[in-house]
Design a protein around this motif. Sequence first.
Motif, PDB file in Angstrom:
ATOM      1  N   TYR A 194      -0.824 -18.709 -27.445  1.00 35.71           N
ATOM      2  CA  TYR A 194      -0.122 -19.746 -28.184  1.00 35.71           C
ATOM      3  C   TYR A 194      -0.664 -19.995 -29.590  1.00 35.71           C
ATOM      4  CZ  TYR A 194       2.729 -23.714 -29.194  1.00 35.71           C
ATOM      5  OH  TYR A 194       3.646 -24.522 -29.797  1.00 35.71           O
ATOM      6  N   VAL A 195      -1.940 -20.206 -29.719  1.00 36.12           N
ATOM      7  CA  VAL A 195      -2.508 -20.567 -31.020  1.00 36.12           C
ATOM      8  C   VAL A 195      -2.264 -19.465 -32.043  1.00 36.12           C
ATOM      9  CG1 VAL A 195      -4.637 -21.092 -32.277  1.00 36.12           C
ATOM     10  CG2 VAL A 195      -4.250 -22.080 -30.006  1.00 36.12           C
ATOM     11  N   LYS A 196      -2.470 -18.232 -31.647  1.00 37.43           N
ATOM     12  CA  LYS A 196      -2.269 -17.100 -32.544  1.00 37.43           C
ATOM     13  C   LYS A 196      -0.811 -16.985 -32.985  1.00 37.43           C
ATOM     14  CE  LYS A 196      -3.160 -12.131 -32.934  1.00 37.43           C
ATOM     15  NZ  LYS A 196      -3.712 -10.940 -32.248  1.00 37.43           N
ATOM     16  N   MET A 197       0.105 -17.162 -32.041  1.00 36.32           N
ATOM     17  CA  MET A 197       1.524 -17.026 -32.363  1.00 36.32           C
ATOM     18  C   MET A 197       2.029 -18.219 -33.173  1.00 36.32           C
ATOM     19  SD  MET A 197       3.061 -15.175 -28.934  1.00 36.32           S
ATOM     20  CE  MET A 197       4.549 -14.600 -29.742  1.00 36.32           C
ATOM     21  N   SER A 198       1.444 -19.382 -32.952  1.00 35.21           N
ATOM     22  CA  SER A 198       1.811 -20.541 -33.762  1.00 35.21           C
ATOM     23  C   SER A 198       1.374 -20.341 -35.213  1.00 35.21           C
ATOM     24  CB  SER A 198       1.160 -21.813 -33.200  1.00 35.21           C
ATOM     25  OG  SER A 198       1.471 -22.934 -34.004  1.00 35.21           O
ATOM     26  N   LYS A 199       0.203 -19.773 -35.411  1.00 33.07           N
ATOM     27  CA  LYS A 199      -0.267 -19.468 -36.770  1.00 33.07           C
ATOM     28  C   LYS A 199       0.673 -18.466 -37.440  1.00 33.07           C
ATOM     29  CE  LYS A 199      -5.226 -20.265 -36.061  1.00 33.07           C
ATOM     30  NZ  LYS A 199      -6.570 -19.628 -36.000  1.00 33.07           N
ATOM     31  N   SER A 200       1.132 -17.485 -36.681  1.00 35.36           N
ATOM     32  CA  SER A 200       2.047 -16.478 -37.227  1.00 35.36           C
ATOM     33  C   SER A 200       3.384 -17.098 -37.591  1.00 35.36           C
ATOM     34  CB  SER A 200       2.255 -15.354 -36.206  1.00 35.36           C
ATOM     35  OG  SER A 200       1.046 -14.661 -35.953  1.00 35.36           O
ATOM     36  N   ALA A 201       3.859 -18.035 -36.767  1.00 33.10           N
ATOM     37  CA  ALA A 201       5.130 -18.705 -37.045  1.00 33.10           C
ATOM     38  C   ALA A 201       5.042 -19.523 -38.334  1.00 33.10           C
ATOM     39  CB  ALA A 201       5.510 -19.611 -35.871  1.00 33.10           C
ATOM     40  N   ALA A 202       3.951 -20.263 -38.484  1.00 33.32           N
ATOM     41  CA  ALA A 202       3.768 -21.073 -39.689  1.00 33.32           C
ATOM     42  C   ALA A 202       3.651 -20.191 -40.926  1.00 33.32           C
ATOM     43  CB  ALA A 202       2.524 -21.947 -39.543  1.00 33.32           C
TER      44      ALA A 202
END
Length: 222
Positions: A194-202
């Motif tokens: 989650y954290v990694k993919m949230s950073k990518s989304a932002a």
Amino acid sequence: SDILAFHNKRLVEVWKKAGVLPKGYRSLLIPIATDKTSNPKKKPKTLSLVFLGVLKRSQGLDFVLDSADELYKNFPKLVVNVVGPGPDTNYFKKRARKTKLKFKFHGYLSEKDVDKVISSSAIGVAPYVPDPTTVSYFGDPGKIKRYISKGLPVIATNIHEFSSALERENAGALVQYGNVGQLVEAVRKIKGNYVKMSKSAAKLSKKYYYKGVYPKMLEFDD
């Protein structure tokens, strides 16, 4: 027009094949932009999906409802937030009442309240029906841009040109419409990263920030 806003290359190709566009035609495609991007999200304590859009069947909410039993079996505490009005609202509410999965229908909300619901959710869903005769097929996915602007990873069907960017940038997962197993695994994948993919989304959202996108409309010069 020399400028196409909120469309994609598919529409230009259709017009070319139809002979609508003159020889030597060139255009500037302006995508839907994002507002100020939120910071990446921390791993959520509770798992939730959010669906934003007009409640009509072509938007694909049926796919989520078709997957409700499997989603509940794998994620019994999962909540699905549904934001927006539409002609098929009662149809979807009736279907939701027949499942154990928890659905919250928020109806029409102000812009500020829409942002609150999205920000409080974990994953955005955009399960468009893959129909090349719909407006969505030739448009730009506003709901996806809004999800990523709040740092939400996205689960989407591969109907838009922009869908490939989600997968390429690891900002979400693409699923085949109607494939329940893929939807369940997409939720599991995002939950586990989650954290990694949230950073990518932002990060992806920042590429479409409106202050960098819309001025191009005024700079376009033949």
